[in-house]
Design an enzyme around this catalytic site. Structure first.
Site, PDB file in Angstrom:
ATOM      1  N   LYS A 169       0.888  -1.171   0.000  1.00  0.00           N
ATOM      2  CA  LYS A 169       0.000   0.000   0.000  1.00  0.00           C
ATOM      3  C   LYS A 169       0.919   1.213   0.000  1.00  0.00           C
ATOM      4  CE  LYS A 169      -1.824   3.043   1.901  1.00  0.00           C
ATOM      5  NZ  LYS A 169      -1.701   4.477   1.511  1.00  0.00           N
ATOM      6  N   GLU A 242       9.309   1.613  10.780  1.00  0.00           N
ATOM      7  CA  GLU A 242      10.374   2.567  10.444  1.00  0.00           C
ATOM      8  C   GLU A 242       9.731   3.940  10.525  1.00  0.00           C
ATOM      9  OE1 GLU A 242      13.409   2.003  10.056  1.00  0.00           O
ATOM     10  OE2 GLU A 242      13.727   0.015   9.230  1.00  0.00           O
ATOM     11  N   CYS A 276      13.860  10.839   6.352  1.00  0.00           N
ATOM     12  CA  CYS A 276      13.799  10.444   7.761  1.00  0.00           C
ATOM     13  C   CYS A 276      15.154  10.637   8.434  1.00  0.00           C
ATOM     14  CB  CYS A 276      13.336   9.005   7.881  1.00  0.00           C
ATOM     15  SG  CYS A 276      14.323   7.853   6.917  1.00  0.00           S
ATOM     16  N   GLU A 374       9.600  16.462  14.609  1.00  0.00           N
ATOM     17  CA  GLU A 374      10.152  16.277  13.267  1.00  0.00           C
ATOM     18  C   GLU A 374       9.638  17.421  12.378  1.00  0.00           C
ATOM     19  OE1 GLU A 374       8.777  12.910  10.948  1.00  0.00           O
ATOM     20  OE2 GLU A 374      10.849  12.387  10.484  1.00  0.00           O
TER      21      GLU A 374
HETATM   22  P1  NAD Z   1       2.129   8.732   7.211  1.00  0.00           P
HETATM   23  O1  NAD Z   1       2.241   8.010   8.503  1.00  0.00           O
HETATM   24  O2  NAD Z   1       1.170   9.827   7.103  1.00  0.00           O
HETATM   25  O3  NAD Z   1       1.751   7.708   6.039  1.00  0.00           O
HETATM   26  C1  NAD Z   1       2.551   6.588   5.741  1.00  0.00           C
HETATM   27  C2  NAD Z   1       1.679   5.534   5.080  1.00  0.00           C
HETATM   28  O4  NAD Z   1       0.728   5.057   6.021  1.00  0.00           O
HETATM   29  C3  NAD Z   1       0.876   6.054   3.891  1.00  0.00           C
HETATM   30  O5  NAD Z   1       0.868   5.070   2.897  1.00  0.00           O
HETATM   31  C4  NAD Z   1      -0.505   6.255   4.476  1.00  0.00           C
HETATM   32  O6  NAD Z   1      -1.541   6.189   3.542  1.00  0.00           O
HETATM   33  C5  NAD Z   1      -0.582   5.102   5.445  1.00  0.00           C
HETATM   34  N1  NAD Z   1      -1.542   5.256   6.537  1.00  0.00           N
HETATM   35  C6  NAD Z   1      -2.045   6.398   7.071  1.00  0.00           C
HETATM   36  N2  NAD Z   1      -2.897   6.117   8.071  1.00  0.00           N
HETATM   37  C7  NAD Z   1      -2.934   4.766   8.192  1.00  0.00           C
HETATM   38  C8  NAD Z   1      -3.604   3.865   9.052  1.00  0.00           C
HETATM   39  N3  NAD Z   1      -4.425   4.299  10.011  1.00  0.00           N
HETATM   40  N4  NAD Z   1      -3.391   2.549   8.907  1.00  0.00           N
HETATM   41  C9  NAD Z   1      -2.547   2.086   7.960  1.00  0.00           C
HETATM   42  N5  NAD Z   1      -1.881   2.893   7.095  1.00  0.00           N
HETATM   43  C10 NAD Z   1      -2.071   4.219   7.215  1.00  0.00           C
HETATM   44  O7  NAD Z   1       3.604   9.212   6.836  1.00  0.00           O
HETATM   45  P2  NAD Z   1       4.050  10.069   5.561  1.00  0.00           P
HETATM   46  O8  NAD Z   1       3.684  11.495   5.769  1.00  0.00           O
HETATM   47  O9  NAD Z   1       3.637   9.389   4.319  1.00  0.00           O
HETATM   48  O10 NAD Z   1       5.649   9.919   5.639  1.00  0.00           O
HETATM   49  C11 NAD Z   1       6.459  10.769   6.360  1.00  0.00           C
HETATM   50  C12 NAD Z   1       6.928  10.110   7.630  1.00  0.00           C
HETATM   51  O11 NAD Z   1       7.584   8.886   7.317  1.00  0.00           O
HETATM   52  C13 NAD Z   1       7.939  10.932   8.369  1.00  0.00           C
HETATM   53  O12 NAD Z   1       7.646  10.907   9.742  1.00  0.00           O
HETATM   54  C14 NAD Z   1       9.260  10.215   8.091  1.00  0.00           C
HETATM   55  O13 NAD Z   1      10.261  10.408   9.071  1.00  0.00           O
HETATM   56  C15 NAD Z   1       8.796   8.818   8.046  1.00  0.00           C
HETATM   57  N6  NAD Z   1       9.769   7.991   7.329  1.00  0.00           N
HETATM   58  C16 NAD Z   1      10.537   7.117   8.033  1.00  0.00           C
HETATM   59  C17 NAD Z   1      11.493   6.358   7.394  1.00  0.00           C
HETATM   60  C18 NAD Z   1      12.343   5.378   8.134  1.00  0.00           C
HETATM   61  O14 NAD Z   1      12.940   4.535   7.485  1.00  0.00           O
HETATM   62  N7  NAD Z   1      12.426   5.429   9.462  1.00  0.00           N
HETATM   63  C19 NAD Z   1      11.657   6.474   6.001  1.00  0.00           C
HETATM   64  C20 NAD Z   1      10.862   7.362   5.316  1.00  0.00           C
HETATM   65  C21 NAD Z   1       9.906   8.119   5.992  1.00  0.00           C
END
Ligand code: NAD
Length: 524
Positions: A169, A242, A276, A374
């Site tokens: 997803k 992650e 990240c 963040e």
């Molecule tokens: P997000 O949590 O908003 O969304 C991530 C994914 O989760 C999306 O595909 C979203 O549709 C899905 N999602 C949202 N609500 C959900 C739910 N209730 N159940 C299941 N899935 C759901 O994050 P984002 O804004 O897309 O990404 C940015 C964040 O990701 C930042 O905090 C960044 O630090 C983090 N990130 C971490 C790493 C790592 O490796 N640690 C790498 C990249 C990004």
């Protein structure tokens, strides 16, 4: 929480963040679509696993060739949907995936080979044990928009090579890139049902977690990570998280100012700070502080900001308005609490809808949002410190623990400090690039996550350990079976003494006392 069925029939738009142009409109998966995809994956997985690792290695090699041949096209598609400069798409997305395959094809065979386990306990010597690494079954991968290709691809490839099927997803902001990944994988010989993509927003992600997947690998925000952990706990399935970071960079008094300031500028602004592992907090020894800031400001002013399709561009747009508002709120909060904005500090409306000027802020403290939450934007907040101990305290004063860096001319000093920092990765004299080391485990401590992706640990997350024990004397009843009693208890005390008593004499006496147990009458 909304459910996927509530958005059934809805579509999402893939938008170019540099121009605001709609690239494509895509139908969202319904709850039933998600369940059906997982069901198909479950049916297809045993055959995929039965192919064996050597055949799967061949298919991944083919994928590597196909991706290599299309590297420019894929990198451009990523830039179009995620905004990052083309060269960053090529290096931090395409190259990382090519190298992930290199790592997996070199290591998967040895990794999946049965591991013989010698037994140390003499009572267990007449057995042979092996650890088998078996795939979980169907892995549900949920990914963010900031690395829309390399994040899901590296996780998917590790899952596939170890014999799992995958339902991905992707972020609702970057669905097109995920569909490109699917095309490449299918064209390379991964069966359609072994890798599937379900498109949609968070509700579709939630439906995936609630479906029959056997494990969830999630990359995204801490807030969503907590929801996913709760849903996985209710189903008692394992997960990898992650999550976000607030990575500190520590510049010690013996650091090279020119090198460290270039690293800070690149580390804070690469991918418009939406990484990240971005440098989110910079601590500089007070003796270097003023010169370091001057160098950062001068270098920041030289950066070319604009549409990442133009090869001269170094900093692209942010992904969307919501993310820009967070950055604005953090910068305004810092300004209001007395920090000095030395470069940037505002939107660049003339460039397009989502541009924020690379920003350097001095005089920041830990009561400011910019040092605690963040920011995920092109902002470099810089503070000074007096002693190495104080720098470590500041670095560790965070709910996050993803990565960190230490800058010094003295490698040993750097390594000594690295050991004291609470983070999943600490780099000495570099920033961010550990994500490009396919052998290095990637993941965080504290609120930055649970588990690891990449490298051997990343493969380990994709398998269950099964222990198979073969007894070499099948005709013999075990000494420790029923038929307990006074004399057996004494014999067993002797056996424990034989193994662990202090002093050779006591051990030998224990051995003599226990010897009779071998020949004792078994009751049953
Ligand atoms: P997000 O949590 O908003 O969304 C991530 C994914 O989760 C999306 O595909 C979203 O549709 C899905 N999602 C949202 N609500 C959900 C739910 N209730 N159940 C299941 N899935 C759901 O994050 P984002 O804004 O897309 O990404 C940015 C964040 O990701 C930042 O905090 C960044 O630090 C983090 N990130 C971490 C790493 C790592 O490796 N640690 C790498 C990249 C990004």
């Amino acid at each position: 929480m909304t459910t996927a069925s509530q958005i059934a029939g809805r579509t999402i738009k893939s938008v170019n963040p540099a121009t605001g142009a709609v690239l494509r409109q895509i139908d969202c998966a319904s709850d039933a679509d998600v369940r059906a995809a997982v069901e198909r994956a479950r049916r297809a997985q045993p055959e995929w696993n039965a192919l064996g690792v050597e055949r799967r290695i061949e298919i991944l090699r083919r994928f590597q060739r196909v991706l290599f041949d299309r590297k420019t096209e894929i990198a451009r598609a990523i830039t179009e949907e995620a905004g990052k400069p083309y060269v960053e798409a090529l290096l931090t997305e395409v190259l990382i995936v090519l190298d992930s395959v290199r790592f997996l094809v070199e290591n998967a065979f040895g990794f999946l080979r049965d591991e013989v386990v010698p037994h140390g306990n003499p009572a267990m010597k007449a057995k042979r044990g092996r650890i088998l690494r078996e795939p979980h079954g169907v892995i549900g991968i949920i990914s963010p928009w900031n690395y829309p290709f390399s994040t899901p691809a590296a996780e998917t490839l590790a899952a596939l090579i170890t014999g799992n099927a995958v339902v991905l997803k992707p972020s609702e902001l970057t669905p097109q890139t995920a569909l490109e990944l699917a095309k490449l994988l299918h064209e390379s010989g991964i069966p359609d049902d072994v890798f599937q993509v379900v498109i949609g927003d968070g509700a579709v992600g939630a439906a995936l977690v609630e479906s029959a997947v056997d494990k969830v690998v999630f990359t995204g925000s801490v807030t969503t990570g907590r929801l996913i952990a709760q849903a996985c706990a209710a189903r008692l399935i394992p997960l990898v998280l992650e999550l976000g970071g607030k990575d500190p960079m520590i510049v010690l008094d013996d650091a090279d100012i020119d090198v460290a300031s270039s690293a800070a500028v690149w580390g804070a602004f690469m991918n418009a700070g939406q990484t990240c592992l971005s440098v989110e907090r910079c601590y500089v020894h007070h003796a270097l502080y003023a010169n370091f800031l001057d160098a950062c400001v001068e270098k920041t002013r030289k950066l070319s900001v604009g549409n990442g399709m133009d090869p001269k561009i170094e900093v692209g747009p942010m992904i969307h308005e919501k993310q820009l508002k967070i950055v604005e709120a953090h910068v305004e909060d810092a300004r209001a609490r007395g920090a000095q904005v030395l470069a940037g500090g505002s939107r660049l409306l003339e460039k397009g809808p989502n541009f924020y000027a690379p920003t350097v802020i001095a005089g920041v403290t830990h009561d400011m949002l910019i040092m605690r939450e963040e920011t995920f934007g092109p902002v470099l907040p810089v503070a000074s410190f007096e002693t190495d101990e104080q720098a470590i305290e500041l670095a560790n004063d965070s709910e996050f623990g993803l990565a960190a860096s230490v800058w010094t001319r003295d490698r040993r000093r750097g390594e000594a400090l690295a050991r004291k920092i609470h983070a999943g990765t600490v780099m000495v004299n570099d920033v961010l690039s550990c994500f490009g080391i396919s052998e290095a485990p990637h993941g965080g401590m504290k609120s930055s996550g649970i588990g690891r992706t990449h490298g051997r640990f990343g493969m380990e997350e994709m398998v269950r350990a099964k222990y198979v024990d073969i007894d070499l004397v099948p005709g013999m009843k075990k000494v420790w079976w029923y038929g307990y009693g006074e004399s057996f208890a004494r014999q067993m005390e002797g056996f424990v003494d034989l193994l662990f008593a202090r002093g050779l004499g006591k051990r030998m006496t224990g051995g003599v006392r226990s010897a009779g147990a071998v020949k004792r009458e078994k009751k049953l």
